[in-house]
Design a protein around this motif. Structure first.
Motif, short mmCIF file in Angstrom:
data_model
loop_
_atom_site.label_atom_id
_atom_site.label_comp_id
_atom_site.label_asym_id
_atom_site.label_seq_id
_atom_site.Cartn_x
_atom_site.Cartn_y
_atom_site.Cartn_z
N LEU A 16 0.83 -1.21 0.00
CA LEU A 16 0.00 0.00 0.00
C LEU A 16 0.86 1.26 0.00
O LEU A 16 0.58 2.21 -0.74
N LEU A 90 -1.68 -2.78 -5.49
CA LEU A 90 -2.96 -2.83 -4.79
C LEU A 90 -3.56 -4.23 -4.81
O LEU A 90 -4.20 -4.66 -3.84
N ALA A 93 -1.60 -6.10 -2.14
CA ALA A 93 -2.02 -5.66 -0.81
C ALA A 93 -3.35 -6.27 -0.43
O ALA A 93 -3.54 -6.74 0.71
N ILE A 112 -9.55 -1.54 2.01
CA ILE A 112 -8.62 -2.10 1.03
C ILE A 112 -9.36 -2.90 -0.04
O ILE A 112 -8.97 -2.90 -1.21
N SER A 143 -4.83 5.49 0.19
CA SER A 143 -3.79 5.12 1.14
C SER A 143 -3.97 5.85 2.46
O SER A 143 -3.83 5.26 3.54
#
Length: 316
Positions: A16, A90, A93, A112, A143
């Motif tokens: 991230l 992303l 993550a 997320i 973020s």
């Protein structure tokens, strides 16, 4: 905590932070590429900077053959085949977060997961229609929201510490690489007496804005930014959130708070790096040579990351 769980939390936050840093880097390179360039007018040298910083220039050239503005922007933003793209960061993550859903809060997971769904929609829409500056701002905003959800909802346990470790390792590395890249690009203009040239002013100002430190610089220093002032602030100021010293101080404190004796190598190295920055002045750094000093410290941060991995994250 199991090593696998710690690793997923650590890499979730690293990816991230990496996505945010890439967005910052891409945004400033794109903005500077629109300005008149020394020796050429297409801005491709500026847009190639992210390729050089991340070490993906050869991969880009092997796939696309030549530097092209739109292809480079897509390569870093939404290219599923580029492991270093924001899209892939992303995705990674979200994968790590899914593996540790039981160790993070609902607010963190929802943030997320929504980010991943949104970027898939942006990829379908296309970067040309969405806009590169708008896209970079969106990445930074997502973020920030995740960091806020983390700080505001998760227990201050080992899970929180490993999340923070990933953030500050990635951030320290990014600050070093961005500063080194800007210093090298300026060449002779990086000299501290060149702060009156327009090109130098915009380059240093762009770096400060990329690290959200422009307002802090204006508060701390008088006059235009130059190599000495910017380097001192981004390397040695403990009160600037994205400075190297701020990141290393956090890493030292976090590692010292983790239980057990396995982490002593990482704890010792973090303490040594913290002491080195605490008792180093900017004149010493410049006398050694800023590029040489930054290159050396990039390797030290990488060494610390390896020590953290071997101490806490390897699955036994």
């Amino acid at each position: 905590m199991l090593s696998r769980t710690a690793s997923d939390l650590y890499w979730m936050s690293r990816y991230l932070e990496r996505a945010e840093n890439l967005a910052r880097m891409l945004d400033v390179s794109y903005s500077l590429s629109l300005m008149p360039q020394a020796g050429r007018g297409d801005g491709l040298d500026e847009l190639a900077m992210p390729l050089l910083i991340t070490g993906t220039l050869d991969e880009y050239l092997s796939r696309h053959g030549q530097l092209h503005a739109e292809r480079m922007l897509f390569f870093f933003a939404l290219d599923e085949d580029n492991q270093a793209s924001i899209y892939r960061c992303l995705q990674a993550a979200r994968t790590n977060a899914h593996a540790v859903r039981g160790r993070i809060t609902a607010d963190m997971w929802e943030n997320i997961n929504a980010t991943w769904l949104d970027i898939r929609g942006i990829a379908e829409q296309g970067l040309g229609r969405y806009g590169i500056s708008r896209f970079c701002e969106w990445v930074k905003e997502r973020s920030h929201l995740f960091r806020g959800a983390t700080f505001g909802t998760i227990m201050r346990s080992d899970a929180y510490r490993f999340i923070r470790l990933g953030t500050f390792i990635e951030r320290a590395d990014n600050t070093l690489r961005l500063l080194d890249a800007r210093y090298e690009m300026l060449g002779e203009e990086a000299d501290e007496m060149s702060d009156r040239t327009a090109h130098s002013y915009y380059q240093w100002s762009a770096l400060l804005r990329a690290l959200s430190s422009f307002e802090a610089f204006a508060e701390i220093y008088r006059g235009s930014p130059n190599a000495r002032k910017v380097s001192e602030m981004l390397l040695l100021r403990p009160d600037v959130p994205r400075s190297l010293r701020s990141c290393v101080e956090e890493l030292h404190l976090i590692l010292a708070a983790l239980p057990g004796e396995n982490g002593r190598p990482a704890q010792r190295l973090a303490a040594e790096l913290d002491a080195r920055l605490r008792y180093t002045g900017i004149t010493e750094i410049l006398d050694e040579g800023l590029h040489a000093w930054l290159t050396d410290f990039i390797l030290l941060v990488r060494q610390l990351a390896r020590a953290i991995h071997s101490s806490y994250l390897e699955v036994v």
